[in-house]
Write an enzyme that holds these catalytic residues in place. Structure first.
Site, PDB file in Angstrom:
ATOM      1  N   GLU A  62      38.015  24.604 -40.326  1.00 53.05           N
ATOM      2  CA  GLU A  62      37.878  23.610 -39.255  1.00 53.05           C
ATOM      3  C   GLU A  62      36.953  22.491 -39.730  1.00 53.05           C
ATOM      4  O   GLU A  62      35.820  22.733 -40.162  1.00 53.05           O
ATOM      5  CB  GLU A  62      37.337  24.241 -37.961  1.00 53.05           C
ATOM      6  CG  GLU A  62      37.240  23.192 -36.862  1.00 53.05           C
ATOM      7  CD  GLU A  62      37.111  23.738 -35.443  1.00 53.05           C
ATOM      8  OE1 GLU A  62      37.290  24.958 -35.232  1.00 53.05           O
ATOM      9  OE2 GLU A  62      36.818  22.920 -34.549  1.00 53.05           O
ATOM     10  N   GLU A  87      30.536  20.966 -40.640  1.00 52.61           N
ATOM     11  CA  GLU A  87      29.930  20.104 -39.625  1.00 52.61           C
ATOM     12  C   GLU A  87      28.563  19.651 -40.134  1.00 52.61           C
ATOM     13  O   GLU A  87      27.646  20.464 -40.286  1.00 52.61           O
ATOM     14  CB  GLU A  87      29.802  20.878 -38.294  1.00 52.61           C
ATOM     15  CG  GLU A  87      29.146  20.119 -37.156  1.00 52.61           C
ATOM     16  CD  GLU A  87      29.778  18.753 -36.886  1.00 52.61           C
ATOM     17  OE1 GLU A  87      30.894  18.711 -36.374  1.00 52.61           O
ATOM     18  OE2 GLU A  87      29.144  17.722 -37.218  1.00 52.61           O
ATOM     19  N   ASP A 136      36.137  11.675 -34.721  1.00 53.63           N
ATOM     20  CA  ASP A 136      35.607  10.395 -34.228  1.00 53.63           C
ATOM     21  C   ASP A 136      36.660   9.309 -34.446  1.00 53.63           C
ATOM     22  O   ASP A 136      37.136   9.133 -35.570  1.00 53.63           O
ATOM     23  CB  ASP A 136      34.332  10.025 -34.991  1.00 53.63           C
ATOM     24  CG  ASP A 136      33.256  11.083 -34.810  1.00 53.63           C
ATOM     25  OD1 ASP A 136      32.801  11.270 -33.670  1.00 53.63           O
ATOM     26  OD2 ASP A 136      32.891  11.740 -35.807  1.00 53.63           O
ATOM     27  N   LYS A 140      36.656   0.364 -33.905  1.00 55.17           N
ATOM     28  CA  LYS A 140      36.628  -1.003 -34.445  1.00 55.17           C
ATOM     29  C   LYS A 140      37.422  -1.063 -35.754  1.00 55.17           C
ATOM     30  O   LYS A 140      37.269  -0.178 -36.603  1.00 55.17           O
ATOM     31  CB  LYS A 140      35.185  -1.435 -34.729  1.00 55.17           C
ATOM     32  CG  LYS A 140      34.399  -1.679 -33.461  1.00 55.17           C
ATOM     33  CD  LYS A 140      33.010  -2.157 -33.774  1.00 55.17           C
ATOM     34  CE  LYS A 140      32.227  -2.265 -32.488  1.00 55.17           C
ATOM     35  NZ  LYS A 140      30.809  -2.107 -32.650  1.00 55.17           N
ATOM     36  N   THR A 210      37.984  22.513 -26.673  1.00 58.71           N
ATOM     37  CA  THR A 210      36.726  22.079 -27.296  1.00 58.71           C
ATOM     38  C   THR A 210      35.930  21.256 -26.284  1.00 58.71           C
ATOM     39  O   THR A 210      36.453  20.824 -25.261  1.00 58.71           O
ATOM     40  CB  THR A 210      36.965  21.200 -28.548  1.00 58.71           C
ATOM     41  OG1 THR A 210      37.395  19.910 -28.116  1.00 58.71           O
ATOM     42  CG2 THR A 210      37.964  21.798 -29.503  1.00 58.71           C
ATOM     43  N   TYR A 212      34.871  18.187 -26.682  1.00 61.41           N
ATOM     44  CA  TYR A 212      35.373  16.812 -26.565  1.00 61.41           C
ATOM     45  C   TYR A 212      36.651  16.743 -25.753  1.00 61.41           C
ATOM     46  O   TYR A 212      36.901  15.765 -25.071  1.00 61.41           O
ATOM     47  CB  TYR A 212      35.543  16.172 -27.961  1.00 61.41           C
ATOM     48  CG  TYR A 212      34.271  15.485 -28.375  1.00 61.41           C
ATOM     49  CD1 TYR A 212      33.186  16.226 -28.822  1.00 61.41           C
ATOM     50  CD2 TYR A 212      34.111  14.111 -28.254  1.00 61.41           C
ATOM     51  CE1 TYR A 212      31.989  15.624 -29.157  1.00 61.41           C
ATOM     52  CE2 TYR A 212      32.919  13.488 -28.586  1.00 61.41           C
ATOM     53  CZ  TYR A 212      31.865  14.247 -29.035  1.00 61.41           C
ATOM     54  OH  TYR A 212      30.669  13.635 -29.363  1.00 61.41           O
ATOM     55  N   GLU A 213      37.459  17.798 -25.808  1.00 60.97           N
ATOM     56  CA  GLU A 213      38.649  17.823 -24.947  1.00 60.97           C
ATOM     57  C   GLU A 213      38.212  17.809 -23.491  1.00 60.97           C
ATOM     58  O   GLU A 213      38.774  17.098 -22.659  1.00 60.97           O
ATOM     59  CB  GLU A 213      39.472  19.075 -25.229  1.00 60.97           C
ATOM     60  CG  GLU A 213      40.696  19.147 -24.365  1.00 60.97           C
ATOM     61  CD  GLU A 213      41.288  20.539 -24.299  1.00 60.97           C
ATOM     62  OE1 GLU A 213      42.273  20.785 -24.976  1.00 60.97           O
ATOM     63  OE2 GLU A 213      40.733  21.373 -23.564  1.00 60.97           O
TER      64      GLU A 213
HETATM   65  C1  LIG Z   1      34.001  13.718 -31.802  1.00 59.93           C
HETATM   66  S1  LIG Z   1      33.270  15.102 -32.548  1.00 59.93           S
HETATM   67  C2  LIG Z   1      34.395  16.428 -32.085  1.00 59.93           C
HETATM   68  C3  LIG Z   1      33.753  17.780 -32.197  1.00 59.93           C
HETATM   69  C4  LIG Z   1      34.649  18.966 -31.873  1.00 59.93           C
HETATM   70  N1  LIG Z   1      35.743  19.088 -32.820  1.00 59.93           N
HETATM   71  C5  LIG Z   1      35.175  18.885 -30.457  1.00 59.93           C
HETATM   72  O1  LIG Z   1      36.400  18.660 -30.303  1.00 59.93           O
HETATM   73  O2  LIG Z   1      34.390  19.071 -29.527  1.00 59.93           O
HETATM   74  C6  LIG Z   1      33.686  14.878 -34.264  1.00 59.93           C
HETATM   75  C7  LIG Z   1      32.853  15.745 -35.170  1.00 59.93           C
HETATM   76  O3  LIG Z   1      33.295  15.590 -36.510  1.00 59.93           O
HETATM   77  C8  LIG Z   1      32.176  15.654 -37.352  1.00 59.93           C
HETATM   78  N2  LIG Z   1      32.540  14.992 -38.622  1.00 59.93           N
HETATM   79  C9  LIG Z   1      32.739  13.667 -38.831  1.00 59.93           C
HETATM   80  N3  LIG Z   1      33.030  13.414 -40.116  1.00 59.93           N
HETATM   81  C10 LIG Z   1      33.005  14.624 -40.754  1.00 59.93           C
HETATM   82  C11 LIG Z   1      33.201  15.013 -42.105  1.00 59.93           C
HETATM   83  N4  LIG Z   1      33.465  14.123 -43.069  1.00 59.93           N
HETATM   84  N5  LIG Z   1      33.097  16.337 -42.398  1.00 59.93           N
HETATM   85  C12 LIG Z   1      32.832  17.240 -41.437  1.00 59.93           C
HETATM   86  N6  LIG Z   1      32.627  16.923 -40.134  1.00 59.93           N
HETATM   87  C13 LIG Z   1      32.711  15.631 -39.796  1.00 59.93           C
HETATM   88  C14 LIG Z   1      31.090  14.928 -36.573  1.00 59.93           C
HETATM   89  O4  LIG Z   1      29.782  15.289 -36.996  1.00 59.93           O
HETATM   90  C15 LIG Z   1      31.375  15.382 -35.153  1.00 59.93           C
HETATM   91  O5  LIG Z   1      30.628  16.515 -34.798  1.00 59.93           O
END
Ligand SMILES: C[S@@+](CC[C@H](N)C(=O)[O-])C[C@H]1O[C@@H](n2cnc3c(N)ncnc32)[C@H](O)[C@@H]1O
Length: 237
Positions: A62, A87, A136, A140, A210, A212-213
């Site tokens: 994941e 993460e 994420d 932009k 999750t 964020y969902e």
């Molecule tokens: C918007 S959050 C979503 C978290 C989770 N998957 C959820 O659905 O609740 C996106 C996550 O991806 C992680 N992330 C971003 N770029 C990453 C990378 N290159 N490698 C690992 N994690 C990353 C961020 O730190 C963040 O916690």
């Protein structure tokens, strides 16, 4: 070699820490870090099977597990699987460690840095499922190059996935959904497992929710749940 005091960045653009950890969580993270975190080899590939004591049937990965709700549920429902989670956000990793502690999970390992560093150390065709849930969106235009779903990362994901393995991606961001589909539909290493919105607006029973969902639901945004299959290397060759 990486450890808790020496976290180095590469292509990660988000934040690594928000509020300070509670004392109990910080203590727990310190205790579990040496046991559950993945240490990359100085060179060569990671001996990923040796990470687990239970000789897992399959290894799942994941990317960006947030606070680990999905990863925890998958680990609980699939004890014969070994699950790697990436993460870089320490508060998220601490959340996962709290789940590991409460649920007594032994089939989970985490890597507290950019997923790309771990993926580059994994052998070809070693992973049976990859999850990227609510990455994420970087809305932009000038930040689009920061998106985790991009041609370079798809190339690596394609390399580490076994033939017939699943890549599951979810997003609540319309523009990112179009971006994701465009990149995957033009990529002959993957086929999309859906024939219309009625398939991809629903999460299957084996796809836990999750954080964020939940946020998207509360804000009235619809999410898309997309499953892509790694095509067979024999068919392409
Ligand atoms: C918007 S959050 C979503 C978290 C989770 N998957 C959820 O659905 O609740 C996106 C996550 O991806 C992680 N992330 C971003 N770029 C990453 C990378 N290159 N490698 C690992 N994690 C990353 C961020 O730190 C963040 O916690």
């Amino acid at each position: 070699m990486k450890n808790l005091e020496n976290i180095q960045g590469s292509r990660f653009y988000g934040r690594r820490q928000s509020k300070p950890l509670k004392k109990s969580s910080a203590t727990r993270l310190k205790k579990y870090f040496p046991i559950y975190s993945v240490v990359l080899p100085e060179d060569g590939l990671l001996d990923y099977q040796k990470l687990f004591s239970h000789n897992p049937d399959e290894i799942w990965l994941e990317i960006g597990f947030g606070k680990g709700e999905h990863l925890k549920e998958q680990a609980k429902s699939n004890p014969h699987i070994g699950i790697l989670g990436c993460e870089p956000f320490i508060n998220g990793v601490s959340g996962l460690v709290d789940h590991i502690h409460k649920e007594n999970l032994s089939n989970v390992r985490f890597f507290m840095d950019d997923a790309r560093l771990l993926m580059d150390a994994l052998p070809d065709a070693s992973i049976s499922r990859v999850f990227i849930l609510f990455p994420d969106p970087w809305p932009k235009k000038r930040h689009h190059k920061r998106r985790v779903v991009c041609a370079g990362n798809l190339k690596v994901i394609s390399r580490i996935l076994k033939d017939g393995a699943e890549l599951r991606i979810a997003t609540d961001h319309q523009d990112y959904r179009r971006w994701i589909l465009a990149r995957l539909l033009e990529n002959s290493d993957f086929t999309w497992q859906a024939d219309g919105p009625e398939n991809w607006h629903k999460r299957s029973a084996d796809w836990p929710a999750t954080r964020y969902e939940q946020k998207a639901l509360e804000a009235g945004r619809k999410s898309a749940y997309m499953t892509f299959i790694r095509t067979s290397r024999k068919q392409v060759a």
